[in-house]
Design a protein around this motif. Structure first.
Motif, PDB file in Angstrom:
ATOM      1  N   PHE A   1       2.314 111.304 -50.321  1.00 55.08           N
ATOM      2  CA  PHE A   1       1.103 111.315 -51.143  1.00 55.08           C
ATOM      3  C   PHE A   1      -0.013 110.549 -50.432  1.00 55.08           C
ATOM      4  CE2 PHE A   1      -1.748 110.413 -54.623  1.00 55.08           C
ATOM      5  CZ  PHE A   1      -1.630 111.513 -55.451  1.00 55.08           C
TER       6      PHE A   1
ATOM      7  N   LEU B   1       2.252 105.045 -58.647  1.00 57.24           N
ATOM      8  CA  LEU B   1       3.243 106.091 -58.414  1.00 57.24           C
ATOM      9  C   LEU B   1       4.635 105.543 -58.174  1.00 57.24           C
ATOM     10  CD1 LEU B   1       1.190 108.261 -55.884  1.00 57.24           C
ATOM     11  CD2 LEU B   1       1.293 108.495 -58.380  1.00 57.24           C
TER      12      LEU B   1
ATOM     13  N   HIS C   1       4.510 115.645 -56.170  1.00 62.73           N
ATOM     14  CA  HIS C   1       3.089 115.995 -56.225  1.00 62.73           C
ATOM     15  C   HIS C   1       2.959 117.497 -56.042  1.00 62.73           C
ATOM     16  CE1 HIS C   1      -1.046 115.978 -54.096  1.00 62.73           C
ATOM     17  NE2 HIS C   1      -1.190 116.152 -55.393  1.00 62.73           N
TER      18      HIS C   1
ATOM     19  N   ARG D   1       4.949 121.727 -53.361  1.00 61.86           N
ATOM     20  CA  ARG D   1       5.307 120.422 -53.923  1.00 61.86           C
ATOM     21  C   ARG D   1       5.638 119.494 -52.760  1.00 61.86           C
ATOM     22  NH1 ARG D   1       9.374 119.035 -58.856  1.00 61.86           N
ATOM     23  NH2 ARG D   1       7.412 119.300 -59.979  1.00 61.86           N
TER      24      ARG D   1
ATOM     25  N   ARG E   1       5.604 112.351 -61.482  1.00 64.74           N
ATOM     26  CA  ARG E   1       5.157 113.720 -61.159  1.00 64.74           C
ATOM     27  C   ARG E   1       3.697 113.810 -61.507  1.00 64.74           C
ATOM     28  NH1 ARG E   1       3.875 118.460 -64.028  1.00 64.74           N
ATOM     29  NH2 ARG E   1       4.631 117.465 -65.924  1.00 64.74           N
ATOM     30  N   VAL E   2       2.924 114.408 -60.595  1.00 65.48           N
ATOM     31  CA  VAL E   2       1.536 114.757 -60.882  1.00 65.48           C
ATOM     32  C   VAL E   2       1.316 116.185 -60.392  1.00 65.48           C
ATOM     33  CG1 VAL E   2       0.709 113.625 -58.762  1.00 65.48           C
ATOM     34  CG2 VAL E   2      -0.892 114.143 -60.591  1.00 65.48           C
ATOM     35  N   THR E   3       0.852 117.022 -61.298  1.00 66.55           N
ATOM     36  CA  THR E   3       0.551 118.421 -61.003  1.00 66.55           C
ATOM     37  C   THR E   3      -0.936 118.612 -61.235  1.00 66.55           C
ATOM     38  OG1 THR E   3       2.747 119.130 -61.713  1.00 66.55           O
ATOM     39  CG2 THR E   3       1.014 120.820 -61.653  1.00 66.55           C
ATOM     40  N   ASN E   4      -1.671 118.913 -60.166  1.00 64.81           N
ATOM     41  CA  ASN E   4      -3.129 119.068 -60.260  1.00 64.81           C
ATOM     42  C   ASN E   4      -3.510 120.532 -60.391  1.00 64.81           C
ATOM     43  OD1 ASN E   4      -4.153 116.329 -59.895  1.00 64.81           O
ATOM     44  ND2 ASN E   4      -3.114 116.468 -57.931  1.00 64.81           N
TER      45      ASN E   4
END
Length: 134
Positions: free
Chosen positions: A47, A27, A33, A40, A118-121
């Motif tokens: 994180f 990351l 996140h 967010r 960026r991580v979008t779950n």
């Protein structure tokens, strides 16, 4: 294999090993996140706190992971199946009793400087709740 695909695969391999530092190493410092059906959070340290909460309440393994990468390598997506166990109560969710669950999930990524920024779950929270309440 592109560098981006290798990065995402390394991220998920670390997840499946429970290697939180290995995930964090993938990351950027100011990673964004987007939590499933939540807000967010910004930053690698934040994180890390999220991972600690996850470790306390869940034991999960991702299987059937498929990684897709844009031609320029700056965006990626992954689809997988989550195999998990709910170990301890998580705020706002049903009580934990060691329930097991299986559900599809996915994530979207932005990449910069060979790091995830960026991580979008996403997973179906209603499906998860139905499984743990059964």
């Amino acid at each position: 294999m592109t560098a981006t695909q290798a990065l995402i695969e390394r991220y998920y391999a670390a997840f499946n090993r429970g290697d939180w530092q290995g995930m964090l190493d993938c990351l950027g410092d100011e990673v964004a996140h987007d939590i499933n059906q939540g807000g967010r959070e910004i930053g690698r340290e934040v994180f890390a706190g999220f991972l600690e909460r996850m470790q306390r309440s869940y034991r999960e393994r991702l299987e059937d992971i498929v990684v897709m990468v844009s031609a320029d390598g700056i965006r990626a997506a992954a689809e997988y199946v989550v195999h998990g166990q709910y170990l301890a109560d998580d705020e706002g969710l049903p009580p934990a009793r060691g329930q097991r669950y299986v559900l599809p999930g996915g994530a979207f990524f932005d990449i910069a400087g060979e790091r995830i920024v960026r991580v979008t779950n996403y997973y179906n929270l209603n499906d998860w709740i139905a499984q743990v309440e059964a």
